[in-house]
Design a protein around this motif. Structure first.
Motif, PDB file in Angstrom:
ATOM      1  N   UNK A 277       4.205   7.901  -9.852  1.00 51.74           N
ATOM      2  CA  UNK A 277       4.613   7.194 -10.963  1.00 51.74           C
ATOM      3  C   UNK A 277       4.373   5.659 -10.974  1.00 51.74           C
ATOM      4  N   UNK A 278       3.486   5.457 -11.808  1.00 45.84           N
ATOM      5  CA  UNK A 278       2.959   4.075 -11.928  1.00 45.84           C
ATOM      6  C   UNK A 278       1.751   3.747 -10.864  1.00 45.84           C
ATOM      7  N   UNK A 279       1.092   4.826 -10.258  1.00 46.12           N
ATOM      8  CA  UNK A 279       0.282   4.640  -9.163  1.00 46.12           C
ATOM      9  C   UNK A 279       0.886   4.700  -7.816  1.00 46.12           C
ATOM     10  N   UNK A 280       2.384   4.981  -7.854  1.00 51.31           N
ATOM     11  CA  UNK A 280       2.924   5.113  -6.571  1.00 51.31           C
ATOM     12  C   UNK A 280       3.734   6.574  -6.630  1.00 51.31           C
ATOM     13  N   UNK A 334       5.317 -10.540   1.941  1.00 49.10           N
ATOM     14  CA  UNK A 334       4.074 -10.691   2.829  1.00 49.10           C
ATOM     15  C   UNK A 334       3.209  -9.656   2.367  1.00 49.10           C
ATOM     16  N   UNK A 335       1.919  -9.919   2.628  1.00 48.51           N
ATOM     17  CA  UNK A 335       0.534  -9.090   2.009  1.00 48.51           C
ATOM     18  C   UNK A 335       0.885  -7.508   2.713  1.00 48.51           C
ATOM     19  N   UNK A 336       0.859  -6.866   1.503  1.00 48.19           N
ATOM     20  CA  UNK A 336       0.918  -5.348   1.872  1.00 48.19           C
ATOM     21  C   UNK A 336      -0.176  -4.515   1.582  1.00 48.19           C
ATOM     22  N   UNK A 337      -1.340  -5.235   1.244  1.00 45.66           N
ATOM     23  CA  UNK A 337      -2.492  -4.446   0.578  1.00 45.66           C
ATOM     24  C   UNK A 337      -3.732  -4.515   1.593  1.00 45.66           C
ATOM     25  N   UNK A 338      -4.949  -4.198   0.752  1.00 44.67           N
ATOM     26  CA  UNK A 338      -6.029  -4.449   1.560  1.00 44.67           C
ATOM     27  C   UNK A 338      -6.961  -4.574   0.348  1.00 44.67           C
ATOM     28  N   UNK A 339      -8.404  -5.205   0.824  1.00 45.72           N
ATOM     29  CA  UNK A 339      -9.331  -5.570  -0.310  1.00 45.72           C
ATOM     30  C   UNK A 339     -10.122  -4.550  -0.790  1.00 45.72           C
ATOM     31  N   UNK A 341     -11.122  -2.218  -4.772  1.00 47.76           N
ATOM     32  CA  UNK A 341     -10.968  -2.288  -6.105  1.00 47.76           C
ATOM     33  C   UNK A 341      -9.561  -2.021  -6.641  1.00 47.76           C
ATOM     34  N   UNK A 342      -9.027  -1.054  -6.345  1.00 49.30           N
ATOM     35  CA  UNK A 342      -7.808  -0.632  -6.554  1.00 49.30           C
ATOM     36  C   UNK A 342      -6.594  -0.916  -5.900  1.00 49.30           C
ATOM     37  N   UNK A 343      -5.563  -1.438  -6.463  1.00 53.18           N
ATOM     38  CA  UNK A 343      -4.362  -1.842  -5.551  1.00 53.18           C
ATOM     39  C   UNK A 343      -3.816  -0.758  -4.930  1.00 53.18           C
ATOM     40  N   UNK A 344      -3.455  -0.910  -3.469  1.00 53.43           N
ATOM     41  CA  UNK A 344      -2.925  -0.037  -2.844  1.00 53.43           C
ATOM     42  C   UNK A 344      -1.349   0.221  -3.237  1.00 53.43           C
ATOM     43  N   UNK A 345      -0.824   1.525  -2.431  1.00 56.16           N
ATOM     44  CA  UNK A 345       0.398   1.601  -2.644  1.00 56.16           C
ATOM     45  C   UNK A 345       1.504   0.710  -2.250  1.00 56.16           C
ATOM     46  N   UNK A 346       1.055   0.094  -1.176  1.00 63.88           N
ATOM     47  CA  UNK A 346       1.790  -1.321  -0.434  1.00 63.88           C
ATOM     48  C   UNK A 346       1.917  -2.218  -1.717  1.00 63.88           C
ATOM     49  N   UNK A 347       0.756  -2.532  -2.122  1.00 67.94           N
ATOM     50  CA  UNK A 347       0.475  -3.793  -3.038  1.00 67.94           C
ATOM     51  C   UNK A 347       1.474  -3.537  -4.276  1.00 67.94           C
TER      52      UNK A 347
END
Length: 421
Positions: A277-280, A334-339, A341-347
């Motif tokens: 839902x919305x990428x998550x 706090x930073x939840x993702x990684x670099x 192209x697509x935003x991660x679930x955490x981000x």
């Protein structure tokens, strides 16, 4: 000298008046002197009397309709006039009036009701079934045979069970055509049930949410079996009782136990297997400070604005789809993702916490239905981190990439769109 009109009353009028007097006498008589056998037998006879009285009332309603009683009284129809005069719900009166009209066309069922052999509910099932039979039947005797078959079955079935049998009456009385027609009818019923499925949920403002739903029988059976599994009593020998009847009552799932089972079922849904839902994954996010997570009292805040106790959040954090978003010393996320192209679930989870709605000015589309957009496009060197991310609903996400519109970044972090001239 005027003659006493009572001596010229119609047979039906006199019979109804006499029956009412006799029934009133019986209803107020002492029952203590009746034998057990008399009580049991008279209950059955009273039900037949009820059916016969209903039959008479329905015949009179049909006759009143033929005489346009409602129109003469200024009502919209006879059923509305009848409802008003007898203080019935109009919906109920209209249903009974339709049955009265149908019984005029189904003499065997009408006769059975007059004899008290069936109830009004049986009659409604039978007439509705026969009226729904296809018009293009090659054998003109099929409707009559179907009606008689249902009348025979009504002698030992309750209306609900009879209605189930009625759905397949053609297979019984005309198997050469009934099986194929029943199959098509069942497929159509399933399609309509799925298309007409609905669910409503409404918070009561007191910590509970009430709802209703309508779902196909298949999915209802799935849900019922699942809840029964959760509601089944645990194998705890310490709670066994010596009274088999009391134990049976204890084992029967109550509405409260089924409600508790439904809650447990939702808590244990495998969120990693649910549609996104919305990428998550369809998870509930709870925001709380570290002190509360390890033992404090401050409540956790749900991503839809609701709150739950810290104890509940701690209990569910490891079992259900609740993900704690830990805040730093200045409450920065706090930073939840990684670099990538697509935003991660955490981000995405972090973005939804800081941007709970679409960031287009004036739009309140919820975050879980939004797209994650790069303010500085990835193709132009933009990074995939929260500082470069914003939630946009599908419509505004398309607009921000539309060269016909100019985008303005507002001081509050929102964006506004203006058509280029």
């Amino acid at each position: 000298m005027a003659k006493d009109s009572r001596h010229h009353a119609h047979t039906v009028c006199r019979a109804v008046a006499k029956s009412r007097r006799k029934t009133r006498q019986a209803a107020t008589a002492d029952l203590w002197s009746m034998s057990d056998e008399d009580v049991e037998a008279t209950i059955l006879e009273a039900e037949k009397l009820r059916a016969q009285a209903d039959a008479l009332a329905l015949r009179l309603v049909a006759e009143a309709d033929r005489r346009h009683a409602g129109e003469r009284a200024g009502a919209t129809d006879t059923a509305a006039w009848w409802a008003h005069r007898t203080r019935q719900e109009r919906r109920v009166a209209k249903g009974r009036a339709r049955l009265a009209e149908s019984l005029d066309r189904h003499a065997p069922t009408s006769a059975a009701l007059v004899e008290g052999a069936i109830s009004v509910d049986h009659a409604r099932v039978i007439t509705s079934c026969v009226d729904r039979l296809p018009d293009d039947l090659e054998d003109p005797t099929v409707p009559a045979r179907a009606e008689q078959h249902l009348l025979d079955e009504a002698a030992h079935l309750d209306p609900k069970t009879l209605a189930v049998l009625a759905k397949h009456v053609l297979t019984v009385v005309a198997p050469e055509i009934g099986e194929a027609r029943d199959a098509r009818a069942l497929e159509r019923e399933e399609r309509e049930a799925r298309a007409n499925a609905w669910l409503t949920m409404c918070p009561d403002g007191k910590g509970s949410v009430r709802g209703k739903f309508s779902i196909p029988e298949l999915h209802a059976a799935m849900l019922h079996k699942t809840l029964l599994a959760y509601a089944a009593p645990k194998h705890q020998t310490a709670t066994r009782t010596e009274d088999p009847e009391a134990e049976q009552v204890e084992r029967r799932p109550s509405p409260e136990r089924m409600g508790d089972a439904f809650c447990e079922f939702l808590e244990r849904l495998p969120t990693d297997g649910l549609p996104k839902l919305g990428g998550l994954n369809a998870t509930v996010v709870v925001t709380m400070d570290l002190e509360s997570l390890v033992g404090g009292l401050a409540p956790g805040v749900l991503d839809d604005g609701g709150v739950i106790s810290a104890a509940t959040a701690r209990r569910l954090a490891c079992e259900a789809g609740l993900i704690p978003a830990v805040l730093g010393s200045r409450s920065e996320l706090l930073d939840l993702g990684r670099r990538t192209r697509l935003f991660s679930g955490a981000q995405r989870r972090g973005l939804n916490l800081t941007q709970p709605t679409c960031t287009a000015d004036g739009c309140d589309w919820p975050a879980h239905l939004c797209h994650a957009h790069h303010d500085q496009p990835w193709s132009h060197g933009g990074t995939t981190d929260l500082a470069n991310a914003r939630n946009l609903c599908p419509r505004h996400h398309a607009r921000i990439h539309d060269p016909a519109f100019e985008t303005t970044h507002l001081p509050d972090g929102k964006v506004a769109f203006h058509r280029r001239t």
